[in-house]
Design a protein around this motif. Structure first.
Motif, short mmCIF file in Angstrom:
data_model
loop_
_atom_site.label_atom_id
_atom_site.label_comp_id
_atom_site.label_asym_id
_atom_site.label_seq_id
_atom_site.Cartn_x
_atom_site.Cartn_y
_atom_site.Cartn_z
N VAL A 196 -4.64 26.55 8.21
CA VAL A 196 -4.26 26.33 7.19
C VAL A 196 -3.54 27.52 7.23
O VAL A 196 -3.35 28.44 7.87
N PRO A 197 -2.18 27.41 6.53
CA PRO A 197 -1.85 28.56 5.60
C PRO A 197 -2.43 29.69 5.49
O PRO A 197 -3.80 29.31 4.63
N ALA A 198 -1.90 31.19 6.12
CA ALA A 198 -2.74 32.07 5.71
C ALA A 198 -2.91 32.35 3.76
O ALA A 198 -2.37 31.78 3.27
N ALA A 199 -3.49 33.09 3.35
CA ALA A 199 -3.23 33.06 1.80
C ALA A 199 -2.06 34.04 1.40
O ALA A 199 -1.66 33.26 0.59
N ARG B 146 -0.57 21.75 14.89
CA ARG B 146 -0.82 22.34 13.00
C ARG B 146 -0.32 23.69 13.70
O ARG B 146 0.74 23.67 12.44
N ALA B 147 -0.79 24.51 14.11
CA ALA B 147 0.32 25.38 13.42
C ALA B 147 0.87 26.25 13.97
O ALA B 147 2.31 26.49 12.73
N SER B 148 1.93 24.93 14.48
CA SER B 148 3.00 25.26 14.27
C SER B 148 4.56 25.06 13.64
O SER B 148 5.17 25.57 12.95
N ALA B 149 3.40 23.62 12.93
CA ALA B 149 4.08 23.14 11.84
C ALA B 149 3.98 23.38 10.90
O ALA B 149 4.95 24.26 9.88
N ARG C 195 6.51 26.92 10.93
CA ARG C 195 7.27 26.09 10.66
C ARG C 195 8.01 26.33 8.87
O ARG C 195 9.09 26.40 9.04
N SER C 196 7.04 25.52 8.43
CA SER C 196 7.33 26.20 7.23
C SER C 196 7.51 26.47 6.30
O SER C 196 7.48 26.87 5.19
N GLN C 197 6.56 28.66 6.71
CA GLN C 197 7.04 29.39 6.44
C GLN C 197 8.14 30.00 6.57
O GLN C 197 8.28 31.20 6.25
N LYS C 198 8.84 30.09 7.15
CA LYS C 198 10.52 30.19 7.67
C LYS C 198 11.00 29.56 6.52
O LYS C 198 12.04 29.06 5.99
N PRO C 199 12.20 30.79 6.80
CA PRO C 199 13.19 31.20 5.68
C PRO C 199 13.77 29.61 5.41
O PRO C 199 14.97 30.10 6.41
N VAL C 200 14.54 29.07 4.73
CA VAL C 200 15.78 28.22 5.09
C VAL C 200 17.07 28.87 4.97
O VAL C 200 17.67 29.74 3.86
#
Length: 144
Positions: A56-59, A117-120, A123-128
Protein backbone atom coordinates in the motif's frame (compact mmCIF):
# COMPACT_ATOMS: atom_id res chain seq x y z
CA UNK A 1 -12.03 -24.97 14.91
CA UNK A 2 -9.30 -24.54 12.32
CA UNK A 3 -10.25 -25.16 8.71
CA UNK A 4 -8.01 -25.40 5.70
CA UNK A 5 -7.54 -22.45 3.40
CA UNK A 6 -8.92 -24.50 0.49
CA UNK A 7 -12.16 -25.16 2.32
CA UNK A 8 -12.46 -21.49 3.29
CA UNK A 9 -11.94 -20.50 -0.34
CA UNK A 10 -14.66 -22.87 -1.54
CA UNK A 11 -17.05 -21.30 0.95
CA UNK A 12 -16.37 -17.64 0.12
CA UNK A 13 -15.35 -17.70 -3.54
CA UNK A 14 -18.77 -16.86 -5.00
CA UNK A 15 -20.21 -14.72 -2.22
CA UNK A 16 -18.31 -12.26 -0.07
CA UNK A 17 -18.40 -8.54 0.62
CA UNK A 18 -15.27 -7.82 -1.41
CA UNK A 19 -16.41 -9.17 -4.80
CA UNK A 20 -16.90 -6.82 -7.74
CA UNK A 21 -18.76 -8.59 -10.50
CA UNK A 22 -19.11 -6.82 -13.86
CA UNK A 23 -20.78 -7.73 -17.11
CA UNK A 24 -18.62 -9.35 -19.78
CA UNK A 25 -15.78 -9.91 -17.30
CA UNK A 26 -14.90 -13.56 -16.77
CA UNK A 27 -12.90 -13.16 -13.54
CA UNK A 28 -14.52 -10.94 -10.88
CA UNK A 29 -12.41 -8.31 -9.18
CA UNK A 30 -11.77 -8.22 -5.47
CA UNK A 31 -11.36 -5.25 -3.12
CA UNK A 32 -10.10 -7.21 -0.15
CA UNK A 33 -7.01 -6.04 1.75
CA UNK A 34 -3.72 -7.82 1.00
CA UNK A 35 -4.85 -8.89 -2.47
CA UNK A 36 -1.96 -7.89 -4.74
CA UNK A 37 -3.66 -8.41 -8.09
CA UNK A 38 -7.19 -7.26 -7.11
CA UNK A 39 -8.51 -10.42 -8.75
CA UNK A 40 -10.79 -12.86 -7.01
CA UNK A 41 -8.64 -16.00 -6.99
CA UNK A 42 -7.35 -18.44 -4.41
CA UNK A 43 -3.72 -17.50 -4.93
CA UNK A 44 -4.10 -13.76 -4.28
CA UNK A 45 -6.82 -13.94 -1.63
CA UNK A 46 -5.97 -12.00 1.51
CA UNK A 47 -8.76 -13.58 3.54
CA UNK A 48 -8.20 -17.31 3.41
CA UNK A 49 -4.42 -17.66 3.75
CA UNK A 50 -2.52 -17.63 7.02
CA UNK A 51 0.34 -15.72 5.39
CA UNK A 52 -0.63 -12.84 3.13
CA UNK A 53 1.20 -9.93 1.61
CA UNK A 54 -0.03 -6.45 0.74
CA UNK A 55 1.61 -3.37 -0.74
CA UNK A 56 0.00 0.00 0.00
CA UNK A 57 1.17 3.62 -0.39
CA UNK A 58 2.95 5.05 2.63
CA UNK A 59 1.01 7.38 4.91
CA UNK A 60 2.99 10.45 3.80
CA UNK A 61 2.69 9.56 0.07
CA UNK A 62 6.45 8.96 -0.20
CA UNK A 63 7.33 5.35 -0.82
CA UNK A 64 5.25 2.30 0.02
CA UNK A 65 4.42 0.08 2.98
CA UNK A 66 4.44 -3.69 2.91
CA UNK A 67 1.87 -5.41 5.12
CA UNK A 68 2.77 -8.95 6.12
CA UNK A 69 0.39 -11.23 7.95
CA UNK A 70 1.92 -13.66 10.40
CA UNK A 71 0.62 -17.20 10.39
CA UNK A 72 1.48 -17.68 14.04
CA UNK A 73 -1.05 -15.14 15.36
CA UNK A 74 -4.01 -16.16 13.21
CA UNK A 75 -6.55 -15.64 16.00
CA UNK A 76 -5.06 -12.38 17.34
CA UNK A 77 -5.75 -9.52 14.93
CA UNK A 78 -3.74 -6.97 16.94
CA UNK A 79 -0.54 -9.00 16.65
CA UNK A 80 -1.38 -10.44 13.25
CA UNK A 81 0.16 -7.88 10.90
CA UNK A 82 3.62 -6.41 10.47
CA UNK A 83 4.15 -3.20 8.50
CA UNK A 84 7.47 -2.40 6.85
CA UNK A 85 8.04 1.04 5.27
CA UNK A 86 10.22 1.53 2.18
CA UNK A 87 11.23 5.11 1.40
CA UNK A 88 14.83 4.87 0.18
CA UNK A 89 14.07 5.62 -3.46
CA UNK A 90 12.47 3.49 -6.15
CA UNK A 91 15.29 1.15 -7.19
CA UNK A 92 16.64 0.63 -3.72
CA UNK A 93 13.19 0.07 -2.24
CA UNK A 94 12.27 -2.53 -4.84
CA UNK A 95 15.57 -4.34 -4.26
CA UNK A 96 14.97 -4.32 -0.50
CA UNK A 97 11.45 -5.69 -0.99
CA UNK A 98 12.75 -8.49 -3.21
CA UNK A 99 15.45 -9.35 -0.66
CA UNK A 100 12.88 -9.36 2.15
CA UNK A 101 10.56 -11.75 0.33
CA UNK A 102 13.18 -14.11 -1.11
CA UNK A 103 15.43 -14.09 1.95
CA UNK A 104 12.69 -15.07 4.37
CA UNK A 105 10.98 -17.36 1.80
CA UNK A 106 7.69 -15.62 2.55
CA UNK A 107 5.15 -16.65 -0.13
CA UNK A 108 7.56 -17.04 -3.04
CA UNK A 109 4.61 -17.20 -5.42
CA UNK A 110 3.69 -13.58 -4.61
CA UNK A 111 7.14 -12.02 -5.02
CA UNK A 112 6.71 -10.89 -8.63
CA UNK A 113 3.18 -9.60 -8.01
CA UNK A 114 4.42 -7.63 -4.99
CA UNK A 115 7.20 -6.04 -7.03
CA UNK A 116 4.71 -5.06 -9.75
CA UNK A 117 2.33 -3.55 -7.21
CA UNK A 118 5.13 -1.62 -5.45
CA UNK A 119 6.38 -0.33 -8.79
CA UNK A 120 2.86 0.87 -9.69
CA UNK A 121 2.54 2.63 -6.33
CA UNK A 122 5.88 4.39 -6.82
CA UNK A 123 4.92 5.36 -10.38
CA UNK A 124 1.67 6.88 -9.15
CA UNK A 125 3.58 9.07 -6.69
CA UNK A 126 5.83 10.53 -9.37
CA UNK A 127 4.98 14.13 -10.24
CA UNK A 128 3.42 14.56 -13.64
CA UNK A 129 5.65 16.45 -16.02
CA UNK A 130 3.94 19.13 -18.06
CA UNK A 131 4.50 18.67 -21.75
CA UNK A 132 6.07 21.65 -23.47
CA UNK A 133 3.70 23.04 -26.05
CA UNK A 134 5.06 23.58 -29.49
CA UNK A 135 4.77 27.18 -30.65
CA UNK A 136 2.31 27.65 -33.45
CA UNK A 137 4.11 28.76 -36.55
CA UNK A 138 2.20 31.24 -38.60
CA UNK A 139 3.27 31.27 -42.19
CA UNK A 140 4.07 34.78 -43.23
CA UNK A 141 2.62 35.73 -46.56
CA UNK A 142 4.73 37.80 -48.85
CA UNK A 143 3.19 41.13 -49.77
CA UNK A 144 2.34 41.34 -53.46
Amino acid sequence: MATSSHLNWLIIRNNNAFLLKKRDVKKPFSTEPNNLANVSSYRYSGIVHKKTLGVVPAADKKGFTTVLKKGKYGQRPAKNTVRVNFKAGPRRSLKKLKNLLTGTKYRKDLTQAALRRASAVLRSQKPVQAKAKKPIQVSAKKPE
